[in-house]
Design a protein around this motif. Structure first.
Motif, PDB file in Angstrom:
ATOM      1  N   ILE A   7       0.853  -1.182   0.000  1.00 37.32           N
ATOM      2  CA  ILE A   7       0.000   0.000   0.000  1.00 37.32           C
ATOM      3  C   ILE A   7       0.892   1.235   0.000  1.00 37.32           C
ATOM      4  O   ILE A   7       1.698   1.435   0.918  1.00 37.32           O
ATOM      5  CB  ILE A   7      -0.930   0.030   1.232  1.00 37.32           C
ATOM      6  CG1 ILE A   7      -1.579  -1.343   1.458  1.00 37.32           C
ATOM      7  CG2 ILE A   7      -1.956   1.143   1.092  1.00 37.32           C
ATOM      8  CD1 ILE A   7      -2.404  -1.841   0.312  1.00 37.32           C
ATOM      9  N   ARG A  73      -4.323   4.754   3.285  1.00 36.63           N
ATOM     10  CA  ARG A  73      -3.856   3.403   3.634  1.00 36.63           C
ATOM     11  C   ARG A  73      -5.032   2.461   3.865  1.00 36.63           C
ATOM     12  O   ARG A  73      -5.012   1.303   3.433  1.00 36.63           O
ATOM     13  CB  ARG A  73      -2.962   3.469   4.869  1.00 36.63           C
ATOM     14  CG  ARG A  73      -1.648   4.197   4.636  1.00 36.63           C
ATOM     15  CD  ARG A  73      -0.791   4.215   5.882  1.00 36.63           C
ATOM     16  NE  ARG A  73       0.442   4.959   5.680  1.00 36.63           N
ATOM     17  CZ  ARG A  73       0.751   6.109   6.254  1.00 36.63           C
ATOM     18  NH1 ARG A  73      -0.097   6.663   7.117  1.00 36.63           N
ATOM     19  NH2 ARG A  73       1.893   6.712   5.997  1.00 36.63           N
ATOM     20  N   GLY A  76      -6.514   1.580   0.462  1.00 35.94           N
ATOM     21  CA  GLY A  76      -5.679   0.626  -0.261  1.00 35.94           C
ATOM     22  C   GLY A  76      -5.792  -0.774   0.316  1.00 35.94           C
ATOM     23  O   GLY A  76      -5.893  -1.758  -0.426  1.00 35.94           O
ATOM     24  N   ALA A  80      -6.944  -4.465  -1.442  1.00 35.60           N
ATOM     25  CA  ALA A  80      -5.831  -5.393  -1.629  1.00 35.60           C
ATOM     26  C   ALA A  80      -6.323  -6.834  -1.767  1.00 35.60           C
ATOM     27  O   ALA A  80      -7.333  -7.219  -1.169  1.00 35.60           O
ATOM     28  CB  ALA A  80      -4.861  -5.281  -0.459  1.00 35.60           C
TER      29      ALA A  80
END
Length: 306
Positions: A7, A73, A76, A80
Motif C-alpha cells: 500500500i 492506507r 488501499g 488489496a
C-alpha cells in the motif's frame, strides 16, 4: 492472487515516487502488487503513477475517496488481494531483500506482523548515517509508550486478516496514527516480530511531517488513550525515552537549537538514568542538543546513529 499487497499512499510525490517504485521493482521476491493511492495530488504524481502502471501490471492506481494518509492506507488495504499487507510511503525506499525477509518471518504461523531496522537519509540512501535499532522481543505496549521501534509505516507488514480485525488507522490523526494503531494491534493480541536488519530507507524531510515535533507531541495523547483502554499508562521512564526520541528527531531534521535542548532537558529531569541509557543514545542526544548550533550536521547525526 499475489502473496504481498503493498500500500503506497501518494500526495504531491512527483519528485520521489519514481525512486520509491523502483525500489519495489528491485525486490528479490516478485510476487506482489502495489496499490498506489493518490490523495488528490495537484502535481505530476497521478500521471507518473499511470505511466508506471502501464509499464508494470503489478502496479495499480487508486484514488482516495477520503483525505489524508490514514484514509489512503485504509482504502488501499480494503482493495488489496494479497494475504500479506506491507506499507511504503511515496518518498521512502525499500532494501531489495525486504520482502524476502518478511517471507521468512511469516513462515512462522504465529507471526502476525513484522518490522526491521530503518536507515535515515536526506539525499541518497547509501549516505545514511543514522540507523534505528530493534528490540529483542515482539512489540509490547510498554515498549511503544517509550519509543516506537517501528519508526515509520514504511516498516510494517502484517497479515491482511489482522489488519481487518484492527479496524485500520484512525483517519483524524495526522501524527502518531501508526503508534495508536500498533498499540491497538498489540492490545488485541497480535504478535509483531522484529527483524534485525535494515529493510527501509526513510527520507528525512526538514519541512514535512517528520519535522513537526510539537504536533507529534500533541497527537501522542490520542495514542495514549488507546493504551489506557488496555490498562497501560506511560510512567516517567517511558516519557523520558519519548522525549529523548523527539529530541533526536529534532536534531535529525535540523531543529537542533532550543527545540532539541528543551526536549532533552525535560526528559532528563523526568528520569535521568533512563534518559541516558543506553549511553550512546542518551549522552549523544544530550551532547547534540547542547552543542547543535555549532556542530556540523554529519557529526550531529553521528552522535545518535544507533
Amino acid at each position: 492472487m499475489p502473496r504481498f499487497s503493498i500500500i503506497v499512499p501518494c500526495y504531491q510525490a512527483a519528485k520521489t515516487i519514481a525512486d520509491t517504485l523502483a525500489s519495489l521493482r528491485a525486490q528479490t521476491v516478485t510476487d506482489w502488487e502495489a496499490l498506489c493511492v493518490d490523495d488528490g495530488s495537484t502535481d505530476a504524481t497521478y500521471a507518473l503513477l499511470r505511466t508506471a502502471a502501464a509499464a508494470d501490471p503489478r502496479i495499480r492506481v487508486l484514488e482516495n475517496p477520503g483525505k489524508g494518509p490514514s484514509d489512503a492506507r485504509n482504502h488501499g488495504a480494503a482493495q488489496a488481494s494479497g494475504e500479506l499487507l506491507a506499507f511504503c510511503d511515496a518518498d521512502d525506499l525499500w532494501a531489495a531483500d525486504k520482502l524476502a525477509a518478511l517471507e521468512a518471518a511469516f513462515a512462522d504461523p504465529a507471526c502476525d506482523g513484522a518490522f526491521g531496522r530503518v536507515s535515515f537519509f536526506e539525499r541518497r540512501a547509501e549516505d545514511a548515517r543514522s540507523v534505528s535499532s530493534v528490540p529483542s522481543a515482539p512489540l509490547s505496549i510498554p515498549m511503544l509508550l517509550g519509543e516506537n521501534p517501528v519508526c515509520t509505516m514504511s516498516n510494517i507488514a502484517l497479515r491482511a486478516r489482522v489488519f481487518a480485525q484492527s479496524g485500520g488507522l484512525r483517519r483524524e490523526m495526522v501524527h502518531n496514527e501508526d503508534l495508536d494503531w500498533l498499540i491497538r494491534l498489540v492490545g488485541m493480541g497480535a504478535r509483531i516480530d522484529p527483524i534485525d536488519r535494515v529493510l527501509v530507507h526513510y527520507r528525512v524531510s526538514r519541512s514535512g511531517l517528520s519535522a513537526d515535533i510539537e504536533r507529534m507531541r500533541a497527537d501522542r495523547a490520542m495514542a495514549l488513550e488507546s493504551a489506557a483502554r488496555f490498562g497501560f499508562q506511560p510512567d516517567a521512564q517511558a516519557e523520558a525515552v519519548h522525549l529523548r526520541y523527539l529530541a533526536r528527531r529534532a536534531l535529525r531534521v535540523g531543529l537542533g537549537g532550543t527545540t532539541a535542548l528543551g526536549l532533552a532537558l525535560r526528559g532528563l529531569a523526568l528520569a535521568p538514568a533512563r534518559f541516558l541509557t543506553p549511553m550512546h543514545r542518551g549522552c549523544g542526544t544530550l551532547a547534540g542538543a547542547l552543542i547543535a548550533p555549532a556542530l556540523p550536521a554529519p557529526m550531529r547525526r553521528a552522535l545518535f546513529s544507533r
